[in-house]
Design a protein around this motif. Structure first.
Motif, PDB file in Angstrom:
ATOM      1  N   GLN A   1       0.817  -1.188  -0.084  1.00  0.00           N
ATOM      2  CA  GLN A   1      -0.093   0.061   0.082  1.00  0.00           C
ATOM      3  C   GLN A   1       0.886   1.312  -0.041  1.00  0.00           C
ATOM      4  O   GLN A   1       2.137   1.163   0.380  1.00  0.00           O
ATOM      5  CB  GLN A   1      -0.888   0.008   1.281  1.00  0.00           C
ATOM      6  CG  GLN A   1      -1.828  -1.048   1.237  1.00  0.00           C
ATOM      7  CD  GLN A   1      -2.879  -0.901   2.278  1.00  0.00           C
ATOM      8  OE1 GLN A   1      -2.530  -0.903   3.633  1.00  0.00           O
ATOM      9  NE2 GLN A   1      -4.160  -0.658   2.094  1.00  0.00           N
ATOM     10  N   SER A   2       0.273   2.513  -0.274  1.00  0.00           N
ATOM     11  CA  SER A   2       0.960   3.883  -0.186  1.00  0.00           C
ATOM     12  C   SER A   2       0.100   4.419   0.990  1.00  0.00           C
ATOM     13  O   SER A   2      -0.831   4.192   1.197  1.00  0.00           O
ATOM     14  CB  SER A   2       1.000   4.301  -1.519  1.00  0.00           C
ATOM     15  OG  SER A   2      -0.418   4.543  -1.987  1.00  0.00           O
ATOM     16  N   GLY A   3       0.723   5.612   1.398  1.00  0.00           N
ATOM     17  CA  GLY A   3       0.308   6.223   2.434  1.00  0.00           C
ATOM     18  C   GLY A   3       1.182   7.241   2.980  1.00  0.00           C
ATOM     19  O   GLY A   3       2.299   7.371   2.622  1.00  0.00           O
ATOM     20  N   SER A   4       0.663   7.702   4.341  1.00  0.00           N
ATOM     21  CA  SER A   4       1.671   9.016   4.906  1.00  0.00           C
ATOM     22  C   SER A   4       1.368   8.948   6.299  1.00  0.00           C
ATOM     23  O   SER A   4       0.329   8.296   6.862  1.00  0.00           O
ATOM     24  CB  SER A   4       1.706  10.099   4.367  1.00  0.00           C
ATOM     25  OG  SER A   4       0.250  10.549   4.451  1.00  0.00           O
ATOM     26  N   ILE A   5       2.531   9.093   7.327  1.00  0.00           N
ATOM     27  CA  ILE A   5       2.384   9.277   8.524  1.00  0.00           C
ATOM     28  C   ILE A   5       3.038  10.793   9.038  1.00  0.00           C
ATOM     29  O   ILE A   5       4.106  10.993   8.351  1.00  0.00           O
ATOM     30  CB  ILE A   5       2.873   8.161   9.425  1.00  0.00           C
ATOM     31  CG1 ILE A   5       4.488   7.694   9.186  1.00  0.00           C
ATOM     32  CG2 ILE A   5       1.994   6.732   9.143  1.00  0.00           C
ATOM     33  CD1 ILE A   5       5.012   6.867  10.386  1.00  0.00           C
ATOM     34  N   LEU A   6       2.456  11.479   9.778  1.00  0.00           N
ATOM     35  CA  LEU A   6       2.995  12.644  10.184  1.00  0.00           C
ATOM     36  C   LEU A   6       3.183  12.467  11.811  1.00  0.00           C
ATOM     37  O   LEU A   6       2.120  12.016  12.429  1.00  0.00           O
ATOM     38  CB  LEU A   6       2.282  13.757   9.954  1.00  0.00           C
ATOM     39  CG  LEU A   6       2.713  15.124  10.679  1.00  0.00           C
ATOM     40  CD1 LEU A   6       4.067  15.530  10.060  1.00  0.00           C
ATOM     41  CD2 LEU A   6       1.727  16.234  10.592  1.00  0.00           C
ATOM     42  N   ILE A   7       4.236  12.551  12.304  1.00  0.00           N
ATOM     43  CA  ILE A   7       4.643  12.311  13.886  1.00  0.00           C
ATOM     44  C   ILE A   7       5.065  13.635  14.228  1.00  0.00           C
ATOM     45  O   ILE A   7       6.092  14.078  13.716  1.00  0.00           O
ATOM     46  CB  ILE A   7       5.559  11.145  14.098  1.00  0.00           C
ATOM     47  CG1 ILE A   7       5.107   9.974  13.554  1.00  0.00           C
ATOM     48  CG2 ILE A   7       6.085  11.013  15.694  1.00  0.00           C
ATOM     49  CD1 ILE A   7       6.059   8.929  13.368  1.00  0.00           C
ATOM     50  N   ASP A   8       4.552  14.081  15.239  1.00  0.00           N
ATOM     51  CA  ASP A   8       5.030  15.376  15.891  1.00  0.00           C
ATOM     52  C   ASP A   8       6.256  15.261  16.746  1.00  0.00           C
ATOM     53  O   ASP A   8       6.710  14.209  16.882  1.00  0.00           O
ATOM     54  CB  ASP A   8       3.938  16.178  16.813  1.00  0.00           C
ATOM     55  CG  ASP A   8       3.522  15.355  18.125  1.00  0.00           C
ATOM     56  OD1 ASP A   8       4.583  14.470  18.722  1.00  0.00           O
ATOM     57  OD2 ASP A   8       2.555  16.092  18.818  1.00  0.00           O
ATOM     58  N   SER A   9       6.919  16.618  17.070  1.00  0.00           N
ATOM     59  CA  SER A   9       8.177  16.487  17.788  1.00  0.00           C
ATOM     60  C   SER A   9       8.228  15.593  19.030  1.00  0.00           C
ATOM     61  O   SER A   9       9.352  15.454  19.798  1.00  0.00           O
ATOM     62  CB  SER A   9       8.524  18.019  17.881  1.00  0.00           C
ATOM     63  OG  SER A   9       7.967  18.633  18.778  1.00  0.00           O
ATOM     64  N   GLN A  10       7.054  15.558  19.743  1.00  0.00           N
ATOM     65  CA  GLN A  10       6.888  14.637  20.889  1.00  0.00           C
ATOM     66  C   GLN A  10       6.591  13.306  20.700  1.00  0.00           C
ATOM     67  O   GLN A  10       6.543  12.516  21.588  1.00  0.00           O
ATOM     68  CB  GLN A  10       5.666  15.235  21.762  1.00  0.00           C
ATOM     69  CG  GLN A  10       5.896  16.812  21.872  1.00  0.00           C
ATOM     70  CD  GLN A  10       7.098  17.147  22.426  1.00  0.00           C
ATOM     71  OE1 GLN A  10       7.593  16.671  23.423  1.00  0.00           O
ATOM     72  NE2 GLN A  10       7.869  18.176  22.015  1.00  0.00           N
TER      73      GLN A  10
ATOM     74  N   HIS B   1      -2.396   8.001   7.170  1.00  0.00           N
ATOM     75  CA  HIS B   1      -3.393   7.492   6.083  1.00  0.00           C
ATOM     76  C   HIS B   1      -2.766   6.529   5.313  1.00  0.00           C
ATOM     77  O   HIS B   1      -1.460   6.268   4.894  1.00  0.00           O
ATOM     78  CB  HIS B   1      -3.723   8.781   5.155  1.00  0.00           C
ATOM     79  CG  HIS B   1      -4.217   8.652   4.003  1.00  0.00           C
ATOM     80  ND1 HIS B   1      -5.779   8.455   3.950  1.00  0.00           N
ATOM     81  CD2 HIS B   1      -3.885   8.478   2.737  1.00  0.00           C
ATOM     82  CE1 HIS B   1      -6.236   8.161   2.753  1.00  0.00           C
ATOM     83  NE2 HIS B   1      -4.983   8.114   2.054  1.00  0.00           N
ATOM     84  N   GLY B   2      -3.539   5.482   5.143  1.00  0.00           N
ATOM     85  CA  GLY B   2      -3.160   4.112   3.913  1.00  0.00           C
ATOM     86  C   GLY B   2      -4.274   3.855   2.863  1.00  0.00           C
ATOM     87  O   GLY B   2      -5.258   4.124   2.865  1.00  0.00           O
ATOM     88  N   ALA B   3      -3.743   3.455   1.626  1.00  0.00           N
ATOM     89  CA  ALA B   3      -4.722   3.075   0.766  1.00  0.00           C
ATOM     90  C   ALA B   3      -3.960   2.235  -0.191  1.00  0.00           C
ATOM     91  O   ALA B   3      -2.781   2.086  -0.518  1.00  0.00           O
ATOM     92  CB  ALA B   3      -4.884   4.270   0.026  1.00  0.00           C
TER      93      ALA B   3
END
Length: 157
Positions: free
Chosen positions: A114-123, A130-132
């Motif tokens: 699958q493709s997708g993205s993750i955003l992790i904050d500085s903490q 999101h994945g699809a």
């Protein structure tokens, strides 16, 4: 797949130089956005990476370090990065693919990347996940922008 609001797992990947990249190394410094390509040969995924390249100054201004994760081996990943002029670190898995490490692979008549993205904050908290299965749906630009704006609001609040 990771869930928004959950702590990011301790994931160790490798860059195209063979150096370990730990998500936890970025805690306290900046947010991390990882875009997971279905494959380096996927034309749709390549267009998504080019959009991230166009947005890189804005993302950097918001304190977001962008990475691109690919399922290929180091040699293929390095060749793709050089050929495409990708300015971001490109990550591969140490054992298995980066996708498997965060739950972005499905078993449907065999393994389906699958493709997708993750955003992790500085903490170290997941702020976007999101994945699809279809590459056309794998890049949630609106979701990424909203999550980055949320980081900004959190920093000023």
């Amino acid at each position: 797949m990771l869930e928004t609001g959950s702590p990011a797992p301790e994931v160790v990947l490798e860059n195209t130089d063979g150096q370990a990249v730990r998500l936890s190394d970025h805690r306290g410094n900046h947010a991390v956005l990882i875009y997971f390509m279905r494959s380096t040969s996927c034309p749709v995924c390549n267009r998504h990476v080019q959009d991230l390249v166009r947005c890189r100054d804005e993302l950097a201004a918001d304190g977001v370090q962008v990475f691109v994760a690919v399922p290929e081996d180091r040699q293929e990943a390095a060749a793709w990065k050089a050929r495409r002029g990708v300015p971001f670190p490109v990550l591969i898995g140490r054992r298995g693919t980066p996708h498997e490490m965060i739950g972005l692979s499905r078993k449907v008549f065999g393994a389906l990347q699958q493709s997708g993205s993750i955003l992790i904050d500085s903490q170290g908290v997941v702020r976007h996940a999101h994945g699809a299965t279809m590459p056309t749906s794998g890049y949630d630009k609106k979701g990424i922008i909203a999550a980055v704006q949320g980081l900004r609001a959190g920093a000023s609040g």
